[in-house]
Write a protein that holds these residues in place. Structure first.
Motif, PDB file in Angstrom:
ATOM      1  N   PHE A  13       1.360   5.678   1.218  1.00 40.28           N
ATOM      2  CA  PHE A  13       1.259   4.980  -0.057  1.00 40.28           C
ATOM      3  C   PHE A  13      -0.174   4.505  -0.284  1.00 40.28           C
ATOM      4  O   PHE A  13      -0.619   4.379  -1.418  1.00 40.28           O
ATOM      5  N   ALA A  14      -0.890   4.250   0.808  1.00 42.02           N
ATOM      6  CA  ALA A  14      -2.264   3.757   0.684  1.00 42.02           C
ATOM      7  C   ALA A  14      -3.163   4.795   0.026  1.00 42.02           C
ATOM      8  O   ALA A  14      -4.050   4.444  -0.762  1.00 42.02           O
ATOM      9  N   SER A  15      -2.955   6.068   0.336  1.00 45.08           N
ATOM     10  CA  SER A  15      -3.799   7.104  -0.264  1.00 45.08           C
ATOM     11  C   SER A  15      -3.577   7.176  -1.770  1.00 45.08           C
ATOM     12  O   SER A  15      -4.520   7.393  -2.541  1.00 45.08           O
ATOM     13  N   VAL A  16      -2.338   6.973  -2.200  1.00 41.23           N
ATOM     14  CA  VAL A  16      -2.041   6.971  -3.633  1.00 41.23           C
ATOM     15  C   VAL A  16      -2.586   5.693  -4.271  1.00 41.23           C
ATOM     16  O   VAL A  16      -3.124   5.715  -5.386  1.00 41.23           O
ATOM     17  N   LEU A  47       0.595  -0.597  -2.510  1.00 40.01           N
ATOM     18  CA  LEU A  47       0.278  -1.037  -1.150  1.00 40.01           C
ATOM     19  C   LEU A  47       1.390  -1.882  -0.546  1.00 40.01           C
ATOM     20  O   LEU A  47       1.518  -1.960   0.679  1.00 40.01           O
ATOM     21  N   ASP A  48       2.188  -2.522  -1.384  1.00 36.57           N
ATOM     22  CA  ASP A  48       3.316  -3.301  -0.872  1.00 36.57           C
ATOM     23  C   ASP A  48       4.315  -2.415  -0.132  1.00 36.57           C
ATOM     24  O   ASP A  48       5.107  -2.906   0.681  1.00 36.57           O
ATOM     25  N   HIS A  49       4.285  -1.125  -0.419  1.00 41.11           N
ATOM     26  CA  HIS A  49       5.232  -0.193   0.204  1.00 41.11           C
ATOM     27  C   HIS A  49       4.609   0.577   1.367  1.00 41.11           C
ATOM     28  O   HIS A  49       5.284   1.424   1.963  1.00 41.11           O
ATOM     29  N   GLU A  50       3.346   0.278   1.671  1.00 41.49           N
ATOM     30  CA  GLU A  50       2.672   0.940   2.791  1.00 41.49           C
ATOM     31  C   GLU A  50       2.977   0.171   4.077  1.00 41.49           C
ATOM     32  O   GLU A  50       2.591  -0.992   4.207  1.00 41.49           O
ATOM     33  N   PRO A  51       3.671   0.796   5.036  1.00 44.97           N
ATOM     34  CA  PRO A  51       4.059   0.066   6.250  1.00 44.97           C
ATOM     35  C   PRO A  51       2.938  -0.096   7.272  1.00 44.97           C
ATOM     36  O   PRO A  51       3.059  -0.897   8.193  1.00 44.97           O
ATOM     37  N   ARG A  52       1.844   0.653   7.114  1.00 41.63           N
ATOM     38  CA  ARG A  52       0.776   0.618   8.119  1.00 41.63           C
ATOM     39  C   ARG A  52      -0.330  -0.334   7.681  1.00 41.63           C
ATOM     40  O   ARG A  52      -1.072  -0.053   6.730  1.00 41.63           O
ATOM     41  N   ALA A  53      -0.431  -1.450   8.399  1.00 42.91           N
ATOM     42  CA  ALA A  53      -1.440  -2.455   8.059  1.00 42.91           C
ATOM     43  C   ALA A  53      -2.851  -1.882   8.151  1.00 42.91           C
ATOM     44  O   ALA A  53      -3.741  -2.284   7.400  1.00 42.91           O
ATOM     45  N   GLY A  54      -3.048  -0.949   9.062  1.00 45.31           N
ATOM     46  CA  GLY A  54      -4.364  -0.340   9.216  1.00 45.31           C
ATOM     47  C   GLY A  54      -4.821   0.409   7.981  1.00 45.31           C
ATOM     48  O   GLY A  54      -6.022   0.628   7.792  1.00 45.31           O
ATOM     49  N   GLN A  98      -3.394  -0.536   4.822  1.00 52.18           N
ATOM     50  CA  GLN A  98      -3.308  -1.561   3.772  1.00 52.18           C
ATOM     51  C   GLN A  98      -4.569  -2.408   3.691  1.00 52.18           C
ATOM     52  O   GLN A  98      -5.178  -2.566   2.627  1.00 52.18           O
ATOM     53  N   VAL A  99      -4.931  -2.985   4.824  1.00 54.12           N
ATOM     54  CA  VAL A  99      -5.949  -4.042   4.851  1.00 54.12           C
ATOM     55  C   VAL A  99      -7.317  -3.587   4.356  1.00 54.12           C
ATOM     56  O   VAL A  99      -7.928  -4.265   3.516  1.00 54.12           O
ATOM     57  N   PRO A 100      -7.864  -2.451   4.829  1.00 55.50           N
ATOM     58  CA  PRO A 100      -9.189  -2.052   4.340  1.00 55.50           C
ATOM     59  C   PRO A 100      -9.235  -1.862   2.825  1.00 55.50           C
ATOM     60  O   PRO A 100     -10.213  -2.251   2.177  1.00 55.50           O
ATOM     61  N   LEU A 101      -8.176  -1.274   2.259  1.00 57.75           N
ATOM     62  CA  LEU A 101      -8.181  -1.050   0.815  1.00 57.75           C
ATOM     63  C   LEU A 101      -8.055  -2.370   0.056  1.00 57.75           C
ATOM     64  O   LEU A 101      -8.700  -2.567  -0.984  1.00 57.75           O
ATOM     65  N   LEU A 102      -7.252  -3.286   0.566  1.00 57.69           N
ATOM     66  CA  LEU A 102      -7.131  -4.594  -0.083  1.00 57.69           C
ATOM     67  C   LEU A 102      -8.475  -5.316  -0.109  1.00 57.69           C
ATOM     68  O   LEU A 102      -8.817  -5.971  -1.098  1.00 57.69           O
ATOM     69  N   THR A 103      -9.246  -5.202   0.965  1.00 56.50           N
ATOM     70  CA  THR A 103     -10.565  -5.843   0.972  1.00 56.50           C
ATOM     71  C   THR A 103     -11.483  -5.194  -0.059  1.00 56.50           C
ATOM     72  O   THR A 103     -12.239  -5.883  -0.745  1.00 56.50           O
ATOM     73  N   GLN A 104     -11.412  -3.868  -0.181  1.00 55.83           N
ATOM     74  CA  GLN A 104     -12.216  -3.177  -1.195  1.00 55.83           C
ATOM     75  C   GLN A 104     -11.837  -3.626  -2.599  1.00 55.83           C
ATOM     76  O   GLN A 104     -12.684  -3.695  -3.493  1.00 55.83           O
ATOM     77  N   ASP A 162      -3.688 -12.047   5.050  1.00 52.68           N
ATOM     78  CA  ASP A 162      -2.282 -12.307   5.377  1.00 52.68           C
ATOM     79  C   ASP A 162      -1.628 -11.072   6.001  1.00 52.68           C
ATOM     80  O   ASP A 162      -0.866 -11.181   6.969  1.00 52.68           O
ATOM     81  N   LYS A 163      -1.919  -9.898   5.442  1.00 53.49           N
ATOM     82  CA  LYS A 163      -1.360  -8.660   5.995  1.00 53.49           C
ATOM     83  C   LYS A 163      -1.883  -8.417   7.407  1.00 53.49           C
ATOM     84  O   LYS A 163      -1.138  -7.975   8.293  1.00 53.49           O
ATOM     85  N   ALA A 164      -3.169  -8.706   7.607  1.00 53.88           N
ATOM     86  CA  ALA A 164      -3.762  -8.514   8.931  1.00 53.88           C
ATOM     87  C   ALA A 164      -3.130  -9.457   9.948  1.00 53.88           C
ATOM     88  O   ALA A 164      -2.820  -9.062  11.078  1.00 53.88           O
TER      89      ALA A 164
END
Length: 233
Positions: free
Chosen positions: A104-107, A124-131, A133-139, A148-150
């Motif tokens: 989901f992160a790639s989309v 991103l709420d549906h992406e189970p891999r924090a690794g 999720q987190v970098p894209l959220l910071t971007q 919080d996700k981290a």
């Protein structure tokens, strides 16, 4: 028997490619040289997502199938700029959610690059891999959510990633605000400062309203300077 079955599969793929709606006639040697994975990717890149997915499924190429669905989802986002976020999200969830291991992160990244940050955040709420999720959220500037996700993931490297991202922006007060109320984040930042930058540690304590802790840090710093190393060495 195995060779015969492989030949049948190849012929069926070649026939599908010769269809006038596809217009990509190739020979068996050309297909062998190109490779099935590359063929699927090429079809997806041309917008032939359904055919690409069917070939991936027919030839038992699950990873290629995931890539096709992810590319289709990004194309769905970018090709429908006026469609409501919720409608796009529901359509994507129906397809991507049925594809084990899909990212989901790639989309979400595709949605973010298309200027649809709310949709990206929802994906991103549906992406189970924090690794992922987190970098894209910071971007995306979603530092608190990323933190919080981290923290939820228990991965201290991800926590540090967010903290350093905020710090590099040059706003120390923002860093303190983000850390406030998050004990793990505060503990990690204090540990980092204690090991690398005692002055920053004292500044941090004063900023969060902990003068006694700042005084203790200053005393420890003075003792280390006098003795040439941490106490006990």
């Amino acid at each position: 028997a195995a060779a015969f079955q492989a030949a049948i599969r190849t012929l069926r793929v070649l026939n599908a490619l010769r269809d006038y709606r596809v217009g990509r006639p190739i020979t068996a040697p050309q297909l062998e040289a190109l490779g099935a994975d590359a063929l699927v990717d090429a079809l997806a890149a041309q917008g032939q997502h359904l055919l690409a997915l069917r070939i991936a499924e027919y030839l038992s190429l699950p990873e290629a199938g995931r890539r096709v669905v992810q590319q289709w989802a990004v194309a769905k986002v970018q090709g429908n700029p006026n469609a409501p976020d919720l409608a796009i999200l529901e359509t994507i969830l129906g397809k991507l959610g049925a594809m084990p291991g899909a990212s989901f992160a790639s989309v979400a990244e595709g949605a973010f690059r298309a200027g649809r940050q709310r949709l990206a955040a929802a994906l991103l709420d549906h992406e189970p891999r924090a690794g992922e999720q987190v970098p894209l959220l910071t971007q995306m500037g979603e530092q608190e959510r990323a933190l919080d996700k981290a923290i939820e993931s228990g991965d201290t490297d991800l926590v540090y990633l967010v903290l350093f991202h905020v710090w590099r922006k040059g706003d120390f007060k923002e860093l303190v605000r983000v850390v406030a109320g998050r004990p793990l984040a505060a503990e990690l930042f204090v540990s980092y400062c204690r090991a690398t930058d005692p002055e920053l540690l004292k500044t941090f304590y004063f900023t969060v309203g902990a003068p006694h802790a700042a005084a203790q840090a200053a005393l420890l710093d003075a003792l280390e300077a006098r003795d040439g190393g941490p106490p006990g060495e």
